[in-house]
Design an enzyme around this catalytic site. Structure first.
Site, PDB file in Angstrom:
ATOM      1  N   SER A 217      46.527  48.696  18.971  1.00  0.00           N
ATOM      2  CA  SER A 217      44.945  48.529  19.058  1.00  0.00           C
ATOM      3  C   SER A 217      45.098  47.172  17.579  1.00  0.00           C
ATOM      4  O   SER A 217      45.054  46.656  17.167  1.00  0.00           O
ATOM      5  CB  SER A 217      43.465  49.692  18.881  1.00  0.00           C
ATOM      6  OG  SER A 217      42.137  48.979  18.668  1.00  0.00           O
ATOM      7  N   GLU A 333      42.894  48.169  30.008  1.00  0.00           N
ATOM      8  CA  GLU A 333      42.198  47.721  28.789  1.00  0.00           C
ATOM      9  C   GLU A 333      40.964  47.819  28.565  1.00  0.00           C
ATOM     10  O   GLU A 333      40.195  48.617  28.253  1.00  0.00           O
ATOM     11  CB  GLU A 333      42.286  46.302  27.078  1.00  0.00           C
ATOM     12  CG  GLU A 333      44.550  46.079  27.539  1.00  0.00           C
ATOM     13  CD  GLU A 333      44.519  47.268  26.392  1.00  0.00           C
ATOM     14  OE1 GLU A 333      43.860  48.209  25.756  1.00  0.00           O
ATOM     15  OE2 GLU A 333      45.853  47.411  26.142  1.00  0.00           O
ATOM     16  N   HIS A 431      42.987  51.531  27.550  1.00  0.00           N
ATOM     17  CA  HIS A 431      43.164  51.634  26.535  1.00  0.00           C
ATOM     18  C   HIS A 431      43.680  52.018  25.214  1.00  0.00           C
ATOM     19  O   HIS A 431      43.020  53.695  25.420  1.00  0.00           O
ATOM     20  CB  HIS A 431      41.842  51.023  25.692  1.00  0.00           C
ATOM     21  CG  HIS A 431      42.787  50.286  24.180  1.00  0.00           C
ATOM     22  ND1 HIS A 431      42.936  48.748  23.797  1.00  0.00           N
ATOM     23  CD2 HIS A 431      41.473  50.175  22.675  1.00  0.00           C
ATOM     24  CE1 HIS A 431      43.385  48.924  22.930  1.00  0.00           C
ATOM     25  NE2 HIS A 431      42.434  49.705  21.589  1.00  0.00           N
TER      26      HIS A 431
END
Length: 526
Positions: A217, A333, A431
């Protein structure tokens, strides 16, 4: 069997070999600033050094200054507990910390080493955590480096400044800077930690000339940023990015002159007429001032120093680090309901969202992201939600590096769904769900894992550590992972284990979709 002590110049490591943990002599290592004493993992195979300072505390006059070299100490400094995490205005519900507290005094790093001697010259993997540049810390159990260190690598993780303390810019900061730069202090912290690794990692049995940076990320965005910056040139040899890249959707990174105006307005709203008044404010006063400005987030900028120019221009011109790259993202995600923002997933609402997001380009988007049936709406909304969130930026980074990076690129998609959490909506391969697999730390989350999950984690730790060792994820007993290139048919490695399924490479099925989004993004950036 007794304790062993190996010497390599001034570097010393005392390594316990086969004694119970309680009876082992604690390991020590001689850094450039002094001796540190660590601990040993429960299985006795990994030496752990936690909370080592790599820069002076950025407090007082050092608030909003580039990191300064850490002060030397005499005697032996304990490195058996994590240092403070950096101040963060808000929390993330999936983050659990083992450090004492959040503080501006937070520039500490950790080392996990399985080296049998200080002469081992093991490959080094330096982890950069995610959290949107607003949260995170290196003490999270899911990011513990002990299990990955069993794969023949040394794992390092660092804290770096976040939010207003890591990415604040102001005209007075530009004036006082010898580089006429302002902002990006968090990225400079990361670079300082990499410089510390180059200077000191040999004392822990590591090879300073074989360093891989990896992150997820905002950590993955940071990896792409470090590749673009001349400040970090020569400090690493390979890169891994998990869900995130420096390319921003539809916009270019703002210059410091522009973000400085935002910073100046923030200071005035906080009642600080100048930089000195801001530095005189307490940590809590600064945090409360940021909370009062709803929607305000501090983010990397083009400061003229860490980024001499827009990072996308750096990549386009081939000025970035020419190192092997392994990068990709997770299958889920974002989910389709996140694209609809709690609206009903009807065709009417789907077309309305396309008009809102793409305007006159909506018909072109609809051709590649169709919404004529409920199934198409579900799939297209899922793909668009993920792309606008983070997968487009990752794809663009991969493409740029493949075209101008002069080194192999490997692309993946993580397809392994995690078990559903009791009482929560199914999130599939959401995610950040890859982190526990990459580190071999499934036990960090209390979920009903099975043998397939464990097998996937073992495969991923092998791929990642192989890449750190030689710039190629392939190795004995692993499904072949081809390079991502036009010559190889743009193969993507799909990472999943379930009955009858193992990791396999397939031609990218999403290329036309991302090429369209890229054209639209470029038009908006221009």
């Amino acid at each position: 069997m007794g304790n062993g002590v190996w010497r390599c110049g001034a570097a010393i490591i005392a390594l316990a070999v086969a004694m119970p943990a309680a009876a082992q002599q604690l390991p020590t290592a001689q850094t450039a600033s002094g001796t540190v004493e660590g601990s040993v993992s429960p299985d006795g195979k990994v030496r752990v050094f936690a909370g080592i300072p790599y820069a002076k505390p950025p407090v007082g006059a050092l608030r909003w200054q580039p990191p300064q070299a850490e002060a030397a100490w005499t005697g032996v400094r304990k490195a058996t507990s994590f240092g403070n995490r950096c101040v963060q205005g808000g929390g993330f519900d999936d983050m659990v910390f083992r450090d004492p507290q959040q503080s501006e005094d937070c520039l500490y790093l950790n080392v996990w080493t399985s080296a049998a001697s200080a002469r081992a010259k093991l490959p080094v993997m330096v982890w950069i955590y995610g959290g949107g540049f607003q949260g995170g810390g290196s003490s999270e159990p899911r990011q513990d480096g002990a299990a990955l260190a069993h794969k023949g690598v040394i794992v390092v993780s660092m804290n770096y400044r976040l939010g207003v303390f890591g990415f604040f810019s102001h005209p007075e900061l530009i004036q006082e800077s010898p580089h006429h730069a302002s902002g990006n202090y968090g990225l400079l912290d990361q670079a300082a930690a990499l410089a510390w690794v180059r200077k000191n990692i040999a004392a822990f049995g590591g090879d300073p000339n074989n360093v891989t940076i990896f992150g997820e990320s905002a950590g993955s965005i940071s990896v792409s940023a470090q590749m673009a910056s001349p400040v970090s040139k020569g400090l690493f040899n390979r890169a891994i990015g998990e869900s995130g890249g420096i390319a921003e959707w539809q916009t270019r990174m703002k210059p410091a002159t522009e973000t400085g105006k935002t910073g100046e307005a923030f200071a005035q709203a906080a009642g600080a007429s100048n930089l000195a008044a801001l530095r005189a404010m307490s940590t809590d006063q600064i945090i409360q001032a940021t909370k009062a400005k709803k929607g305000l987030q501090f983010w990397p900028n083009v400061d003229g120093y860490f980024f001499p120019e827009d990072p996308m221009a750096i990549y386009a011109a081939g000025k970035q680090a020419h190192v092997p790259l392994l990068a990709g993202w997770n299958a889920d995600e974002h989910r389709s309901y996140q694209y609809f923002q709690n609206l009903e997933p009807t065709q009417e609402n789907y077309l309305k969202k396309l008009d809102e997001d793409f305007g006159a380009d909506a018909p072109a988007v609809r051709k590649l992201f169709p919404g004529d049936t409920p199934e198409q709406i579900e799939t297209s909304a899922h793909d668009l939600a993920s792309a606008l969130f983070i997968t487009y930026s990752t794809w663009k980074w991969i493409e740029l590096q493949g075209k101008t990076g002069g080194a192999p690129v490997y692309r993946y998609r993580f397809d392994q769904p995690i078990p559903q959490e009791p009482g929560k909506r199914p999130r599939g391969t959401h995610h950040a769900s890859d982190i526990t697999f990459v580190f071999g730390n499934l036990s960090a989350r209390n979920l009903p894992w099975n043998a397939d999950h464990q097998a996937m984690s073992d495969i991923m730790t092998s791929y990642w550590s192989n890449f750190a060792k030689k710039g190629d994820p392939n190795g004995p007993g692993l499904p072949v992972w081809p390079r991502y290139s036009p010559k190889a048919g743009y193969k993507v490695m799909h990472l999943q284990v379930r009955p009858g399924v193992k990791p396999q490479a397939k031609p990218a099925a999403d290329r036309a979709q991302y090429e369209l989004l890229d054209q639209l993004a470029q038009k908006r950036r221009d």
